[in-house]
Design a protein around this motif. Structure first.
Motif, PDB file in Angstrom:
ATOM      1  N   GLN A 135       0.487  -1.179   0.457  1.00  0.00           N
ATOM      2  CA  GLN A 135       0.119  -0.017   0.024  1.00  0.00           C
ATOM      3  C   GLN A 135       0.784   1.645   0.293  1.00  0.00           C
ATOM      4  O   GLN A 135       0.212   2.575  -0.389  1.00  0.00           O
ATOM      5  N   LEU A 136       2.414   0.774  -0.087  1.00  0.00           N
ATOM      6  CA  LEU A 136       3.096   2.267   0.230  1.00  0.00           C
ATOM      7  C   LEU A 136       4.489   1.731  -0.309  1.00  0.00           C
ATOM      8  O   LEU A 136       4.662   0.715   0.376  1.00  0.00           O
ATOM      9  N   PHE A 137       4.897   2.177  -0.435  1.00  0.00           N
ATOM     10  CA  PHE A 137       6.385   1.945  -1.316  1.00  0.00           C
ATOM     11  C   PHE A 137       7.395   3.100  -0.565  1.00  0.00           C
ATOM     12  O   PHE A 137       7.334   3.866  -0.655  1.00  0.00           O
ATOM     13  N   LEU A 138       8.218   2.531   0.261  1.00  0.00           N
ATOM     14  CA  LEU A 138       9.689   3.424   0.409  1.00  0.00           C
ATOM     15  C   LEU A 138      10.948   2.811  -0.803  1.00  0.00           C
ATOM     16  O   LEU A 138      11.517   2.239  -0.544  1.00  0.00           O
ATOM     17  N   ILE A 139      11.045   4.683  -1.128  1.00  0.00           N
ATOM     18  CA  ILE A 139      11.786   4.209  -2.072  1.00  0.00           C
ATOM     19  C   ILE A 139      13.475   4.852  -1.836  1.00  0.00           C
ATOM     20  O   ILE A 139      13.824   5.906  -0.998  1.00  0.00           O
ATOM     21  N   LEU A 140      14.652   3.984  -1.059  1.00  0.00           N
ATOM     22  CA  LEU A 140      15.299   4.522  -0.293  1.00  0.00           C
ATOM     23  C   LEU A 140      17.110   4.945  -1.084  1.00  0.00           C
ATOM     24  O   LEU A 140      16.879   3.516  -1.689  1.00  0.00           O
ATOM     25  N   ASP A 141      17.453   5.735  -1.164  1.00  0.00           N
ATOM     26  CA  ASP A 141      19.038   5.580  -1.354  1.00  0.00           C
ATOM     27  C   ASP A 141      18.911   5.394  -3.075  1.00  0.00           C
ATOM     28  O   ASP A 141      20.213   4.526  -3.541  1.00  0.00           O
ATOM     29  N   LEU A 142      18.663   6.172  -3.859  1.00  0.00           N
ATOM     30  CA  LEU A 142      18.373   5.994  -4.829  1.00  0.00           C
ATOM     31  C   LEU A 142      17.385   7.089  -5.838  1.00  0.00           C
ATOM     32  O   LEU A 142      16.158   7.626  -4.825  1.00  0.00           O
ATOM     33  N   ASN A 143      17.927   7.852  -6.745  1.00  0.00           N
ATOM     34  CA  ASN A 143      17.402   8.727  -7.349  1.00  0.00           C
ATOM     35  C   ASN A 143      16.552   8.817  -8.944  1.00  0.00           C
ATOM     36  O   ASN A 143      15.232   9.826  -8.422  1.00  0.00           O
ATOM     37  N   GLU A 144      15.931   7.848  -8.977  1.00  0.00           N
ATOM     38  CA  GLU A 144      15.581   7.217 -10.499  1.00  0.00           C
ATOM     39  C   GLU A 144      14.982   5.804 -10.405  1.00  0.00           C
ATOM     40  O   GLU A 144      16.214   4.852 -10.135  1.00  0.00           O
ATOM     41  N   PRO A 145      14.046   5.181 -11.005  1.00  0.00           N
ATOM     42  CA  PRO A 145      13.527   4.003 -10.731  1.00  0.00           C
ATOM     43  C   PRO A 145      14.597   2.628 -11.580  1.00  0.00           C
ATOM     44  O   PRO A 145      14.665   1.793 -11.423  1.00  0.00           O
ATOM     45  N   GLY A 146      15.180   3.110 -13.054  1.00  0.00           N
ATOM     46  CA  GLY A 146      16.056   2.781 -13.191  1.00  0.00           C
ATOM     47  C   GLY A 146      16.979   1.317 -12.693  1.00  0.00           C
ATOM     48  O   GLY A 146      17.612   0.809 -12.901  1.00  0.00           O
ATOM     49  N   ARG A 147      17.423   2.249 -10.999  1.00  0.00           N
ATOM     50  CA  ARG A 147      18.389   2.132 -10.362  1.00  0.00           C
ATOM     51  C   ARG A 147      18.149   0.367  -9.516  1.00  0.00           C
ATOM     52  O   ARG A 147      19.212   0.238  -8.752  1.00  0.00           O
ATOM     53  N   MET A 148      16.618   0.462  -9.924  1.00  0.00           N
ATOM     54  CA  MET A 148      16.300  -1.077  -8.663  1.00  0.00           C
ATOM     55  C   MET A 148      16.551  -2.255  -9.957  1.00  0.00           C
ATOM     56  O   MET A 148      15.888  -3.103  -9.289  1.00  0.00           O
ATOM     57  N   ARG A 149      16.975  -1.657 -11.036  1.00  0.00           N
ATOM     58  CA  ARG A 149      17.142  -2.687 -11.762  1.00  0.00           C
ATOM     59  C   ARG A 149      15.861  -3.731 -12.149  1.00  0.00           C
ATOM     60  O   ARG A 149      14.596  -3.499 -12.627  1.00  0.00           O
ATOM     61  N   GLU A 150      16.231  -5.152 -11.940  1.00  0.00           N
ATOM     62  CA  GLU A 150      14.807  -6.255 -11.515  1.00  0.00           C
ATOM     63  C   GLU A 150      13.536  -6.033 -10.777  1.00  0.00           C
ATOM     64  O   GLU A 150      12.620  -6.069 -11.347  1.00  0.00           O
ATOM     65  N   LEU A 151      13.547  -4.678 -10.002  1.00  0.00           N
ATOM     66  CA  LEU A 151      12.449  -4.543  -9.407  1.00  0.00           C
ATOM     67  C   LEU A 151      11.670  -3.421  -9.873  1.00  0.00           C
ATOM     68  O   LEU A 151      10.505  -3.513  -9.433  1.00  0.00           O
ATOM     69  N   GLU A 152      12.265  -2.487 -11.106  1.00  0.00           N
ATOM     70  CA  GLU A 152      11.626  -1.923 -11.312  1.00  0.00           C
ATOM     71  C   GLU A 152      10.369  -1.904 -11.981  1.00  0.00           C
ATOM     72  O   GLU A 152       9.436  -1.157 -11.361  1.00  0.00           O
ATOM     73  N   GLU A 153      10.161  -2.586 -12.665  1.00  0.00           N
ATOM     74  CA  GLU A 153       9.140  -3.006 -13.530  1.00  0.00           C
ATOM     75  C   GLU A 153       8.017  -3.430 -12.238  1.00  0.00           C
ATOM     76  O   GLU A 153       6.634  -2.780 -12.961  1.00  0.00           O
ATOM     77  N   ALA A 154       7.931  -4.048 -11.102  1.00  0.00           N
ATOM     78  CA  ALA A 154       6.983  -4.605 -10.554  1.00  0.00           C
ATOM     79  C   ALA A 154       6.437  -3.805  -9.281  1.00  0.00           C
ATOM     80  O   ALA A 154       5.114  -3.066  -9.237  1.00  0.00           O
ATOM     81  N   VAL A 155       7.753  -2.196  -9.154  1.00  0.00           N
ATOM     82  CA  VAL A 155       7.169  -1.738  -8.429  1.00  0.00           C
ATOM     83  C   VAL A 155       6.648  -0.523  -8.946  1.00  0.00           C
ATOM     84  O   VAL A 155       5.308  -0.047  -8.110  1.00  0.00           O
ATOM     85  N   MET A 156       7.080   0.135 -10.466  1.00  0.00           N
ATOM     86  CA  MET A 156       6.472   0.899 -10.427  1.00  0.00           C
ATOM     87  C   MET A 156       4.686   0.913 -11.669  1.00  0.00           C
ATOM     88  O   MET A 156       4.343   1.613 -11.933  1.00  0.00           O
ATOM     89  N   ALA A 157       4.524  -0.739 -11.543  1.00  0.00           N
ATOM     90  CA  ALA A 157       3.028  -0.974 -11.954  1.00  0.00           C
ATOM     91  C   ALA A 157       2.336  -0.689 -11.112  1.00  0.00           C
ATOM     92  O   ALA A 157       1.557  -0.849 -11.388  1.00  0.00           O
ATOM     93  N   SER A 158       3.543  -1.161  -9.662  1.00  0.00           N
ATOM     94  CA  SER A 158       1.928  -0.555  -8.662  1.00  0.00           C
ATOM     95  C   SER A 158       2.081   0.537  -8.838  1.00  0.00           C
ATOM     96  O   SER A 158       1.716   2.266  -9.103  1.00  0.00           O
ATOM     97  N   SER A 159       0.062   0.825  -8.708  1.00  0.00           N
ATOM     98  CA  SER A 159      -0.366   2.224  -7.861  1.00  0.00           C
ATOM     99  C   SER A 159      -0.309   2.427  -6.884  1.00  0.00           C
ATOM    100  O   SER A 159      -0.803   3.822  -6.759  1.00  0.00           O
ATOM    101  N   ALA A 160       0.399   2.093  -5.928  1.00  0.00           N
ATOM    102  CA  ALA A 160       0.478   2.105  -3.787  1.00  0.00           C
ATOM    103  C   ALA A 160       1.234   3.504  -4.654  1.00  0.00           C
ATOM    104  O   ALA A 160       2.274   3.366  -5.762  1.00  0.00           O
ATOM    105  N   PRO A 161       1.774   5.047  -4.112  1.00  0.00           N
ATOM    106  CA  PRO A 161       2.361   5.543  -3.426  1.00  0.00           C
ATOM    107  C   PRO A 161       3.788   5.171  -2.950  1.00  0.00           C
ATOM    108  O   PRO A 161       3.741   3.839  -2.287  1.00  0.00           O
TER     109      PRO A 161
END
Length: 344
Positions: A92-118
């Motif tokens: 229901q909420l994502f805390l994105i820590l120690d990174l400035n842009e979603p591409g730095r999550m690499r494998e995680l990026e698609e799943a996290v950014m596809a979510s509608s959670a804040p």
């Protein structure tokens, strides 16, 4: 302590946290001490507030961080893990820590950014992306752990902070400053340390747990790297160090055994820049680049221009999609292009 949020931002952050029961904290690929320490500290803080908090990382993190309180609960992302996919879908909420842009999550990026959670970003890197629902960005600070220290004080989280959380925050700051040997000249850094010490942390033990955990393989590899694999360019005030995966296997190294190698050439008198090129252990054809410098040499500018990366002035990283020999040539070109700054 610094007030890093405006009144309206405090209200907004509290609203987001109050509305979420299931929270997932995510960090960048190849997580370091700042990423892991920050995520575990936030996990502890929010679990005390009754939240269900999980830390999910894109890939393995160094073994010398496994002792951190709460590290045993960290989940390493796998696209084939259906339970982990469900965890991300139910967030229901994502805390994105120690990174400035979603591409730095690499494998995680698609799943996290596809979510509608804040998604709330807390970070200290330059040029934050504008994709987040809320961003707490302070590039002048030494680590995301420092950002969280000031945030915790302003949000009232320090009143009942636990020692384990303080340990994680101290470790995060210590790791991102080379044990406070660079990017740590601001007085506010030591305000945070003083605050954390009041929770009874043993900073000397934290240092030993992180830095004095060498395997025999690491020690032998370090000697080999310095004697055989380090090219010193004295007229350029730079050094290039290279490491292949076959060399890793030769010395039977474990995950994280090369941590800190990039700093070693900076101990040589007159060297201002260290370039460490290492083959990626998980993806063939990729060379990971680490840059460290002293004084005013801008690692981040060199990384952005030559290595598809970025970071901080004295500590940056990137990656090249090529062979090791080709990566060395790119490094030479980068040094030549910045020769006027290295000779100042």
């Amino acid at each position: 302590m610094i007030e890093i949020l405006k009144k309206e931002d405090i209200i907004r952050l509290n609203q987001l946290l109050d509305a979420a029961e299931r929270i997932v904290a995510c960090v960048h690929v190849s997580p370091d001490g700042d990423a892991i320490g920050s995520a575990l500290a936030m996990q502890g803080i929010l679990r005390r507030k009754g939240k269900q908090v999980s830390v999910v990382v894109p890939n393995r993190f160094p073994d010398n961080l496994l002792w951190l309180p709460g590290a045993e609960d960290i989940r390493v992302y796998s696209a084939n893990d259906e339970t982990l996919k469900d965890l991300l879908r139910q967030a229901q909420l994502f805390l994105i820590l120690d990174l400035n842009e979603p591409g730095r999550m690499r494998e995680l990026e698609e799943a996290v950014m596809a979510s509608s959670a804040p998604k709330v970003m807390v970070d200290h890197h330059l040029n934050p992306s504008q994709v987040w629902d809320m961003a707490v960005s302070r590039p002048e600070m030494c680590a995301t752990g420092e950002v969280i220290c000031h945030l915790a004080a302003q949000m009232g989280w320090t009143a009942d902070m636990q020692q384990d959380e303080a340990v994680c925050l101290y470790a995060s700051m210590m790791c991102d400053t080379g044990a406070f040997t660079y990017n740590s000249n601001r007085a506010e850094v030591y305000d945070c340390i003083g605050m954390l010490l009041r929770y009874g942390i043993d900073k000397d033990r934290i240092y030993r747990n992180v830095f004095w955990t060498a395997t025999v393989g690491r020690m032998k590899l370090m000697g080999y790297m310095l004697y055989v694999k380090t090219e010193v360019l004295p007229h350029s005030h730079a050094a290039i160090m290279t490491l292949t995966n076959s060399e890793r296997r030769r010395f039977n190294t474990k995950n994280g055994d090369t941590e800190g190698f990039v700093n070693l050439p900076l101990q040589i008198q007159g060297i201002k820049l260290s370039v460490f090129l290492a083959e990626d252990t998980e993806q063939p054809g990729i060379v990971k680049v680490s840059l460290r410098s002293v004084d005013d040499f801008p690692c981040n500018e060199m990384s952005a221009a030559f290595f598809n990366g970025g970071g901080h002035k004295n500590a940056s990283g990137g990656r090249l999609y090529c062979t090791m020999d080709e990566a060395v040539q790119v490094a030479r070109k980068a040094i030549q292009a910045h020769l006027h700054l290295l000779k100042e």
